[in-house]
Design a protein around this motif. Structure first.
Motif, PDB file in Angstrom:
ATOM      1  N   ALA A  65      40.774  38.297  35.338  1.00 46.84           N
ATOM      2  CA  ALA A  65      40.526  36.722  35.079  1.00 46.84           C
ATOM      3  C   ALA A  65      41.909  36.032  35.750  1.00 46.84           C
ATOM      4  O   ALA A  65      43.024  36.419  35.713  1.00 46.84           O
ATOM      5  CB  ALA A  65      41.182  36.714  33.417  1.00 46.84           C
ATOM      6  N   PRO A  66      40.742  35.075  36.288  1.00 41.87           N
ATOM      7  CA  PRO A  66      42.091  34.068  37.291  1.00 41.87           C
ATOM      8  C   PRO A  66      43.066  33.714  37.069  1.00 41.87           C
ATOM      9  O   PRO A  66      42.961  32.639  36.044  1.00 41.87           O
ATOM     10  CB  PRO A  66      41.220  33.486  38.101  1.00 41.87           C
ATOM     11  CG  PRO A  66      40.217  33.360  37.428  1.00 41.87           C
ATOM     12  CD  PRO A  66      40.092  34.291  36.675  1.00 41.87           C
TER      13      PRO A  66
ATOM     14  N   ARG B 217      52.897  37.375  43.713  1.00 44.45           N
ATOM     15  CA  ARG B 217      53.598  38.172  42.818  1.00 44.45           C
ATOM     16  C   ARG B 217      52.682  38.289  41.837  1.00 44.45           C
ATOM     17  O   ARG B 217      52.764  38.886  40.550  1.00 44.45           O
ATOM     18  CB  ARG B 217      54.989  37.113  42.974  1.00 44.45           C
ATOM     19  CG  ARG B 217      55.780  37.304  43.587  1.00 44.45           C
ATOM     20  CD  ARG B 217      57.461  36.865  42.990  1.00 44.45           C
ATOM     21  NE  ARG B 217      57.187  35.341  42.349  1.00 44.45           N
ATOM     22  CZ  ARG B 217      57.753  33.919  42.789  1.00 44.45           C
ATOM     23  NH1 ARG B 217      58.034  34.390  44.751  1.00 44.45           N
ATOM     24  NH2 ARG B 217      57.854  32.860  42.768  1.00 44.45           N
ATOM     25  N   ILE B 218      51.644  36.572  41.468  1.00 42.55           N
ATOM     26  CA  ILE B 218      50.306  37.262  41.034  1.00 42.55           C
ATOM     27  C   ILE B 218      49.635  38.200  40.932  1.00 42.55           C
ATOM     28  O   ILE B 218      48.477  38.784  41.394  1.00 42.55           O
ATOM     29  CB  ILE B 218      50.082  36.012  40.602  1.00 42.55           C
ATOM     30  CG1 ILE B 218      50.362  34.286  40.433  1.00 42.55           C
ATOM     31  CG2 ILE B 218      49.001  35.967  39.438  1.00 42.55           C
ATOM     32  CD1 ILE B 218      49.861  33.323  40.588  1.00 42.55           C
ATOM     33  N   PRO B 219      49.720  38.778  39.718  1.00 42.49           N
ATOM     34  CA  PRO B 219      48.762  40.319  39.758  1.00 42.49           C
ATOM     35  C   PRO B 219      46.940  39.819  39.542  1.00 42.49           C
ATOM     36  O   PRO B 219      46.859  40.864  38.390  1.00 42.49           O
ATOM     37  CB  PRO B 219      49.493  40.966  38.783  1.00 42.49           C
ATOM     38  CG  PRO B 219      49.824  40.330  37.451  1.00 42.49           C
ATOM     39  CD  PRO B 219      50.314  39.188  38.386  1.00 42.49           C
ATOM     40  N   GLY B 220      46.280  39.219  39.875  1.00 45.60           N
ATOM     41  CA  GLY B 220      45.017  39.445  40.017  1.00 45.60           C
ATOM     42  C   GLY B 220      44.393  37.943  40.506  1.00 45.60           C
ATOM     43  O   GLY B 220      45.675  37.949  41.907  1.00 45.60           O
ATOM     44  N   PRO B 221      43.625  38.037  40.538  1.00 44.80           N
ATOM     45  CA  PRO B 221      42.324  36.557  40.832  1.00 44.80           C
ATOM     46  C   PRO B 221      43.427  35.265  40.941  1.00 44.80           C
ATOM     47  O   PRO B 221      44.282  35.402  39.821  1.00 44.80           O
ATOM     48  CB  PRO B 221      41.446  36.476  40.705  1.00 44.80           C
ATOM     49  CG  PRO B 221      41.037  37.354  39.420  1.00 44.80           C
ATOM     50  CD  PRO B 221      42.428  38.458  40.239  1.00 44.80           C
TER      51      PRO B 221
ATOM     52  N   ALA C 141      45.085  31.850  52.449  1.00 48.84           N
ATOM     53  CA  ALA C 141      44.441  32.890  53.213  1.00 48.84           C
ATOM     54  C   ALA C 141      44.646  33.867  52.513  1.00 48.84           C
ATOM     55  O   ALA C 141      45.058  35.012  53.290  1.00 48.84           O
ATOM     56  CB  ALA C 141      45.131  32.431  54.761  1.00 48.84           C
ATOM     57  N   GLU C 142      45.846  33.757  51.427  1.00 54.83           N
ATOM     58  CA  GLU C 142      46.408  35.229  50.698  1.00 54.83           C
ATOM     59  C   GLU C 142      44.954  35.896  50.065  1.00 54.83           C
ATOM     60  O   GLU C 142      44.585  35.129  49.465  1.00 54.83           O
ATOM     61  CB  GLU C 142      47.422  34.833  49.230  1.00 54.83           C
ATOM     62  CG  GLU C 142      48.783  33.672  50.126  1.00 54.83           C
ATOM     63  CD  GLU C 142      49.550  35.147  50.873  1.00 54.83           C
ATOM     64  OE1 GLU C 142      49.614  36.391  50.345  1.00 54.83           O
ATOM     65  OE2 GLU C 142      49.748  35.050  52.199  1.00 54.83           O
ATOM     66  N   ASP C 143      45.331  36.789  50.222  1.00 54.97           N
ATOM     67  CA  ASP C 143      43.813  38.051  49.613  1.00 54.97           C
ATOM     68  C   ASP C 143      43.181  37.836  48.338  1.00 54.97           C
ATOM     69  O   ASP C 143      42.058  37.705  47.811  1.00 54.97           O
ATOM     70  CB  ASP C 143      44.395  39.608  49.853  1.00 54.97           C
ATOM     71  CG  ASP C 143      45.101  40.065  51.145  1.00 54.97           C
ATOM     72  OD1 ASP C 143      44.469  39.627  52.479  1.00 54.97           O
ATOM     73  OD2 ASP C 143      45.059  41.229  51.588  1.00 54.97           O
ATOM     74  N   ASN C 144      44.368  37.591  47.665  1.00 51.31           N
ATOM     75  CA  ASN C 144      44.034  37.893  46.021  1.00 51.31           C
ATOM     76  C   ASN C 144      43.515  36.442  45.864  1.00 51.31           C
ATOM     77  O   ASN C 144      43.406  35.752  44.633  1.00 51.31           O
ATOM     78  CB  ASN C 144      45.144  38.333  44.913  1.00 51.31           C
ATOM     79  CG  ASN C 144      46.354  37.251  44.820  1.00 51.31           C
ATOM     80  OD1 ASN C 144      46.652  36.704  46.102  1.00 51.31           O
ATOM     81  ND2 ASN C 144      47.154  36.439  44.192  1.00 51.31           N
TER      82      ASN C 144
ATOM     83  N   SER D 130      33.336  30.811  39.075  1.00 46.65           N
ATOM     84  CA  SER D 130      33.132  31.214  39.845  1.00 46.65           C
ATOM     85  C   SER D 130      33.378  32.376  40.709  1.00 46.65           C
ATOM     86  O   SER D 130      33.050  33.049  41.573  1.00 46.65           O
ATOM     87  CB  SER D 130      33.066  30.095  41.319  1.00 46.65           C
ATOM     88  OG  SER D 130      34.147  30.023  42.012  1.00 46.65           O
ATOM     89  N   THR D 131      34.406  32.411  40.176  1.00 49.20           N
ATOM     90  CA  THR D 131      35.279  34.126  40.469  1.00 49.20           C
ATOM     91  C   THR D 131      34.615  34.914  39.628  1.00 49.20           C
ATOM     92  O   THR D 131      35.106  36.794  39.421  1.00 49.20           O
ATOM     93  CB  THR D 131      37.029  33.690  39.892  1.00 49.20           C
ATOM     94  OG1 THR D 131      37.021  33.254  38.884  1.00 49.20           O
ATOM     95  CG2 THR D 131      37.426  32.833  40.707  1.00 49.20           C
ATOM     96  N   GLY D 132      33.573  34.879  39.121  1.00 54.69           N
ATOM     97  CA  GLY D 132      32.748  35.594  38.019  1.00 54.69           C
ATOM     98  C   GLY D 132      33.604  36.329  35.991  1.00 54.69           C
ATOM     99  O   GLY D 132      33.842  37.063  35.323  1.00 54.69           O
ATOM    100  N   ALA D 133      34.924  35.216  36.586  1.00 58.61           N
ATOM    101  CA  ALA D 133      36.035  35.346  35.099  1.00 58.61           C
ATOM    102  C   ALA D 133      34.786  35.257  34.127  1.00 58.61           C
ATOM    103  O   ALA D 133      34.502  34.148  33.585  1.00 58.61           O
ATOM    104  CB  ALA D 133      37.145  34.737  35.408  1.00 58.61           C
TER     105      ALA D 133
END
Length: 240
Positions: free
Chosen positions: A5-6, A58-62, A80-83, A237-240
């Motif tokens: 969950a984002p 530092r956030i462990p997820g999207p 631009a951060e990956d998550n 939109s993230t699918g959560a």
């Protein structure tokens, strides 16, 4: 713990602080959404974006990054951060790679804000040259920044501004995250702080899903339900 969950990270803009999201945060928390609203230093575009990026990492997820006003420029870079899965711009600057706030704003006629700005020197550690803080005249702040916000609150916000360092206007964005991330944009069509055409241009250039709200610049306080609905769309939109 890693979650699918984002987390929604709310990035405030210039002349304001995270309390400008005070009416949106309860809406999101009631949905069970994780929310973080950090205090932005407002010292430089690159430094502020790096600070937001460090929080995102530092956030462990999207993450869904939401930026108001100058915060839009920050999420353009930090996004631009990956998550980061989605970007939401609220009356914000959607910069192109290599573009500064001054360059984007300079394409269009000035808003009322331009004549209401106050420039004040502040000491810079390690330098003999002062920096320049930019604020809004307190007497004009309610009309220019918060015309449809409760008048008492607008007066309080006017005397508790978080200044923006003038240097931030000239720094160019090294990346434009909207090129690779799903993005939404809200235009405050009655905005006297950022010309609404600046907002429209940036959003259209980015190919964003865009909505318009008849609002002052502080749309989050004036129309929290509509802002929350747009953020919910990005979360979904993230699918959560």
């Amino acid at each position: 713990m890693i979650t699918s969950a984002p987390t929604v990270v709310l990035v405030h803009g210039a002349f304001a602080d995270a309390s400008s999201f005070a009416r949106v945060i309860p809406e999101l928390l009631a949905d069970g959404v994780e929310v973080l609203a950090p205090a932005v230093p407002n010292r430089s575009l690159l430094g502020d974006a790096a600070y937001i990026a460090s929080i995102v990492r530092r956030i462990p997820g999207p993450v869904v990054l939401v930026g108001h006003s100058y915060g839009g420029a920050l999420i353009t870079v930090a996004g631009a951060e990956d998550n980061v899965r989605a970007l939401v711009y609220l009356a914000g600057y959607a910069l192109e790679e290599g573009e500064s706030l001054g360059e984007l704003q300079g394409r269009f006629p000035d808003s009322e804000l331009a004549s209401a700005l106050v420039f004040s020197p502040y000491p810079v550690e390690g330098s003999d040259e002062p920096g320049t803080d930019v604020t809004v005249e307190t007497g004009r702040f309610p009309a220019v920044f918060a015309a449809d916000v409760d008048p008492g609150l607008a007066r309080t916000l006017a005397v508790s501004q978080r200044p923006l360092a003038g240097a931030a206007f000239a720094e160019a964005a090294p990346v434009a995250a909207w090129k690779t991330k799903a993005s939404w944009g809200l235009v405050s069509s009655a905005d006297r702080t950022i010309n609404p055409d600046v907002q429209r241009f940036g959003y259209q250039r980015a190919g964003m899903t865009t909505v318009e709200v008849d609002s002052s610049h502080l749309v989050m306080l004036a129309h929290p339900e509509q802002v929350a609905d747009l953020i919910r769309e990005a979360v979904r939109s993230t699918g959560a």
